[in-house]
Enzyme design. Structure first.
Site, PDB file in Angstrom:
ATOM      1  N   CYS A  29      -1.266 -20.616  -4.561  1.00 32.27           N
ATOM      2  CA  CYS A  29      -0.377 -19.583  -5.110  1.00 32.27           C
ATOM      3  C   CYS A  29       0.977 -20.192  -5.487  1.00 32.27           C
ATOM      4  O   CYS A  29       1.614 -19.759  -6.455  1.00 32.27           O
ATOM      5  CB  CYS A  29      -0.167 -18.462  -4.105  1.00 32.27           C
ATOM      6  SG  CYS A  29      -1.711 -17.859  -3.375  1.00 32.27           S
ATOM      7  N   ASP A  52      -4.494 -14.704 -11.211  1.00 33.81           N
ATOM      8  CA  ASP A  52      -3.190 -14.047 -11.223  1.00 33.81           C
ATOM      9  C   ASP A  52      -2.276 -14.668 -12.280  1.00 33.81           C
ATOM     10  O   ASP A  52      -2.493 -15.790 -12.726  1.00 33.81           O
ATOM     11  CB  ASP A  52      -2.540 -14.140  -9.839  1.00 33.81           C
ATOM     12  CG  ASP A  52      -3.241 -13.237  -8.843  1.00 33.81           C
ATOM     13  OD1 ASP A  52      -4.003 -12.370  -9.289  1.00 33.81           O
ATOM     14  OD2 ASP A  52      -3.031 -13.400  -7.634  1.00 33.81           O
ATOM     15  N   CYS A  79      -7.450 -17.741  -8.907  1.00 30.21           N
ATOM     16  CA  CYS A  79      -7.523 -16.316  -8.578  1.00 30.21           C
ATOM     17  C   CYS A  79      -7.325 -15.405  -9.786  1.00 30.21           C
ATOM     18  O   CYS A  79      -7.528 -14.202  -9.686  1.00 30.21           O
ATOM     19  CB  CYS A  79      -6.474 -15.960  -7.526  1.00 30.21           C
ATOM     20  SG  CYS A  79      -4.801 -16.225  -8.139  1.00 30.21           S
TER      21      CYS A  79
HETATM   22 FE1  FES Z   1      -3.454 -15.362  -6.777  1.00 31.08          FE
HETATM   23 FE2  FES Z   1      -2.010 -15.933  -4.661  1.00 31.08          FE
HETATM   24  S1  FES Z   1      -4.058 -15.200  -4.699  1.00 31.08           S
HETATM   25  S2  FES Z   1      -1.474 -16.194  -6.739  1.00 31.08           S
END
Ligand code: FES
Length: 142
Positions: free
Chosen positions: A104, A37, A35
């Site tokens: 995640c 992140d 993702c």
């Molecule tokens: Fe990126 Fe959860 S969607 S860490």
């Protein structure tokens, strides 16, 4: 049934150990390949024990909840134990996560590992590089 457990909601809404640590002994920063992140984890180590831990994340609610739980699970523990922390253990401690959010929790596990590795590197402590291999997300759904 609710998508998220009460524990996930609690740790998401009241995350423990959020913030920066200026005098950290180890800092780990990792990104989630799925993702994009980002998670940063700081540890303070005294006599081989993790005496304090903080995290900062640019991640989703599940990343916040799993990191919060991960910090709770490693605080006060020997550093070797933190290294054994798996994303599965974190997810179990939170009473589960939806399958599509399991990745995640990997962010939390990898940030802990990265912080431990940084601590080992900074202190010239030998370690087995195999213990720091990148997590294979494909197995998260087992
Ligand atoms: Fe990126 Fe959860 S969607 S860490």
């Amino acid at each position: 049934m609710a998508l998220y457990s009460d524990k996930v909601m609690d740790h998401f809404q009241n995350p423990r150990n959020v913030g920066k640590m200026d005098d950290a002994d180890g800092v780990g920063e990792v990104g989630n390949a799925k993702c994009g992140d980002i998670m940063k984890m700081y540890i303070k180590v005294n006599d081989g024990i993790i005496t304090d831990v903080k995290f900062n994340t640019f991640g989703c609610g599940s990343a916040i909840a799993t990191s919060s739980m991960a910090t709770e699970l490693i605080k006060g523990k020997p550093i070797e134990e933190a290294l054994q922390l798996s994303n599965k253990a974190v997810v179990e401690a939170l009473d589960g996560l939806p399958a599509h959010k399991i990745h995640c929790s990997v962010l939390a596990e990898e940030a802990v590992r990265a912080a431990v590795k940084d601590y080992y590197d900074k202190n010239g402590i030998a370690y087995n590089p195999d213990e720091f291999q990148i997590h294979d997300c494909e197995h998260c759904h087992d």
